[in-house]
Design a protein around this motif. Structure first.
Motif, mmCIF file in Angstrom:
data_model
loop_
_atom_site.group_PDB
_atom_site.id
_atom_site.type_symbol
_atom_site.label_atom_id
_atom_site.label_comp_id
_atom_site.label_asym_id
_atom_site.label_seq_id
_atom_site.Cartn_x
_atom_site.Cartn_y
_atom_site.Cartn_z
ATOM 1 N N ILE A 33 0.861 -1.183 0.000
ATOM 2 C CA ILE A 33 0.000 0.000 0.000
ATOM 3 C C ILE A 33 0.898 1.234 0.000
ATOM 4 N N TRP A 34 0.626 2.165 -0.895
ATOM 5 C CA TRP A 34 1.402 3.418 -0.968
ATOM 6 C C TRP A 34 1.082 4.261 0.267
ATOM 7 N N MET A 35 2.103 4.629 1.037
ATOM 8 C CA MET A 35 1.879 5.538 2.162
ATOM 9 C C MET A 35 2.364 6.934 1.796
ATOM 10 N N HIS A 36 1.399 7.844 1.704
ATOM 11 C CA HIS A 36 1.694 9.270 1.491
ATOM 12 C C HIS A 36 1.543 9.993 2.822
ATOM 13 N N ILE A 37 2.494 10.843 3.156
ATOM 14 C CA ILE A 37 2.418 11.610 4.398
ATOM 15 C C ILE A 37 2.122 13.066 4.071
ATOM 16 N N ASP A 38 1.002 13.547 4.601
ATOM 17 C CA ASP A 38 0.603 14.946 4.449
ATOM 18 C C ASP A 38 0.928 15.659 5.757
ATOM 19 N N ALA A 39 1.966 16.511 5.705
ATOM 20 C CA ALA A 39 2.359 17.299 6.881
ATOM 21 C C ALA A 39 2.284 18.779 6.523
ATOM 22 N N ALA A 40 1.202 19.166 5.814
ATOM 23 C CA ALA A 40 1.102 20.497 5.206
ATOM 24 C C ALA A 40 1.534 21.615 6.153
ATOM 25 N N TYR A 41 0.970 21.612 7.367
ATOM 26 C CA TYR A 41 1.313 22.649 8.354
ATOM 27 C C TYR A 41 2.535 22.261 9.179
ATOM 28 N N ALA A 42 2.497 21.089 9.781
ATOM 29 C CA ALA A 42 3.506 20.719 10.786
ATOM 30 C C ALA A 42 4.886 20.497 10.192
ATOM 31 N N GLY A 43 4.962 20.178 8.911
ATOM 32 C CA GLY A 43 6.241 19.820 8.293
ATOM 33 C C GLY A 43 7.352 20.836 8.487
ATOM 34 N N SER A 44 7.002 22.112 8.492
ATOM 35 C CA SER A 44 8.037 23.150 8.667
ATOM 36 C C SER A 44 8.765 22.990 9.995
ATOM 37 N N SER A 45 8.053 22.531 11.021
ATOM 38 C CA SER A 45 8.658 22.435 12.354
ATOM 39 C C SER A 45 9.709 21.339 12.439
ATOM 40 N N PHE A 46 9.700 20.404 11.482
ATOM 41 C CA PHE A 46 10.623 19.276 11.559
ATOM 42 C C PHE A 46 12.073 19.686 11.303
ATOM 43 N N ILE A 47 12.309 20.937 10.909
ATOM 44 C CA ILE A 47 13.692 21.420 10.783
ATOM 45 C C ILE A 47 14.309 21.662 12.160
ATOM 46 N N CYS A 48 13.475 21.690 13.205
ATOM 47 C CA CYS A 48 13.968 21.863 14.579
ATOM 48 C C CYS A 48 14.213 20.480 15.180
ATOM 49 N N PRO A 49 15.396 20.237 15.738
ATOM 50 C CA PRO A 49 15.699 18.905 16.283
ATOM 51 C C PRO A 49 14.667 18.418 17.289
ATOM 52 N N GLU A 50 14.099 19.348 18.089
ATOM 53 C CA GLU A 50 13.150 18.924 19.118
ATOM 54 C C GLU A 50 11.817 18.452 18.530
#
Length: 482
Positions: A268-285
């Motif tokens: 099954i193809w898993m697509h991850i939609d992190a439209a808003y939260a994705g930007s925060s993943f540049i922070c290690p925490e």
């Protein structure tokens, strides 16, 4: 308008924009107009003879501004943020001036190559697995889509194409219509409505996976596995899951570390939609929120929401580029060029639904260079701190309750009491036009969402917003039974 006048008018427009943004908090955040207000303010037909530039500029304040919702006001707390920064605006000017339509490498080599490198830069900021980075030995890479809605649809169509191809390889006599009629896709009942719409456009059934407050509105592996087993037993073909990291109602996070292995095992193809939260993943925490990305076939988020890159810029990565190209490739003679089979270049027209595309990577290039990773991280952290400040104010008031965990810069809260009371409160807040919020529904309750949105929002704005909310709540509680 010649180049000499353009120099003068361009400087005037920059001044107008800077004045608008510097003084935006003086304006009512939400417009006081009725539907159809604009038509009566301008002629019914385009002018035969040219108007003067001065007349056009005068009409900005007379015609346009009365009907503008000021998304970049520090008193705007609705939806999710839409990014804005001066470097991105300047890059957009340059993109408009170059004016290329970058559907292939040959159509404008810099447009294609800068996009590939910027997607790698951003992928490395996020610490994505190597398979998603174009400048490695992997088969993946990144592309800028217009919106997360487009990325969800592109992934679904690629997944549909891949699944049909795999089944036909094993059973060449099977009619393709028989396969597509049995395909089933999945998403959380908290997922954005655009996911359901992607299913409609793709002509496949989309099933909503139920979530519970006790599970923090996240999809868990056990629920998902049960659904796909039932569907397979009924003769259906599960082929696509859209997992959400940071749902629109409450910023919930589906458990991709549980969902990913199931998807991989079941093809099954898993697509991850992190439209808003994705930007925060540049922070290690906040990067642990993305753990499980190694199981994904595609991943998308919107720098145009929270990473200071003005709309539109929705970044999407795929593990295997051939899955996308296999779904969308069309090569008429007029689009062919000498380098397309060299293996050295990317023709992004095969990675998206439209043919044409703007030089959007210029905005990323300007913003990443002028803020640096540290500046972008500081910006995200400041918004999260402001949300925590608002959460503290809410928790200190016994009339209110917090409705979902505050993980990033969204606070879901409500008055303790009936839905009607909260609906009236929100109506009073928005009718006042000093601050702007929108609601969501969680477990049958009417909930107010308070999202830190504007680049210029400070603690004083948050405290003023709380003062307004608190005062209106007192009025509502006196008028309505609890």
């Amino acid at each position: 308008m010649d180049a000499t006048e353009f120099r003068r008018r361009g400087k005037e427009m920059v001044d107008l924009i800077a004045d608008y943004l510097e003084n935006i908090e003086q304006r009512p955040v939400y417009p006081n107009v009725e539907p159809g207000y604009l038509r009566s303010l301008i002629p019914q037909e385009a002018p035969e003879e040219p108007d003067t530039y001065e007349d056009v500029v005068k009409d900005i304040e007379r015609v346009i501004m009365p009907g503008v919702t000021h998304w970049h006001s520090p008193y705007f707390y609705a939806y999710f943020p839409t990014a804005s920064s001066f470097p991105a605006m300047l890059a957009d000017m340059l993109s408009g001036a170059i004016g290329c339509i970058g559907f292939s490498w040959a159509a404008s080599p810099a447009c294609t190559e800068l996009e590939t490198v910027m997607m790698d830069w951003l992928g490395k900021m996020l610490k994505l697995p190597e398979e998603f980075i174009a400048g490695t030995h992997g088969q993946g890479g990144g592309v800028i889509q217009g919106t997360a809605s487009e990325a969800t649809l592109v992934a679904l169509l690629a997944a549909r194409s891949r699944t049909v191809r795999i089944i036909l390889a094993n059973d060449p006599q099977r009619p393709e219509t028989d396969i597509t009629s049995k395909l089933v896709a999945y998403a959380s009942d908290q997922a954005h409505c655009s996911v359901e719409r992607a299913g409609m456009i793709g002509g496949v059934r989309m099933k909503k996976i139920p979530t519970k407050q006790s599970n923090k509105y996240a999809v868990h592996g056990e629920t998902f596995l049960k659904m796909i087993q039932e569907d397979k037993a009924a003769g259906l073909i599960p082929f696509y899951l859209c997992a959400t990291l940071g749902t629109t109602p409450s910023c919930a996070f589906d458990r991709i570390t549980e969902l990913g292995p199931i998807c991989n095992a079941e093809q099954i193809w898993m697509h991850i939609d992190a439209a808003y939260a994705g930007s925060s993943f540049i922070c290690p925490e906040f990067r642990p929120l993305l753990n499980g990305i190694e199981f994904a076939d595609s991943f998308n988020f919107n720098p145009h929401k929270w990473l200071l890159v003005n709309f539109d810029c929705s970044t999407m990565w795929v593990r295997d580029r051939s899955d996308l190209i296999g779904a969308f490739k069309m090569d008429p003679l007029y689009l062919k060029h000498d380098h397309q089979e060299s293996g050295l270049i990317t023709d992004y027209r095969h990675w998206q639904i439209p043919l044409g595309r703007r030089f959007r990577s210029l905005k990323m290039w300007f913003v990443f260079r002028m803020y640096g990773l540290k500046g972008l991280q500081d910006y995200i952290r400041k918004h999260v701190e402001l949300a925590k400040e608002f959460e503290t104010l809410v928790r200190a008031d016994p009339r209110f309750e917090i409705s979902a965990d505050v993980i990033l810069a969204l606070v879901c809260f409500r008055l303790k009491g009936s839905n009607e009371m909260n609906e009236v409160l929100l109506k009073r807040i928005n009718n006042g036009k000093k601050i702007h919020l929108v609601p969501c529904q969680l477990s049958g309750q009417f909930v107010l969402r308070f999202a830190i949105c504007a680049r210029t929002t400070e603690s004083r704005h948050v405290r003023e917003a709380w003062r307004i909310i608190s005062q209106l709540a007192e009025e509502v509680m006196q008028e309505l039974p609890h």
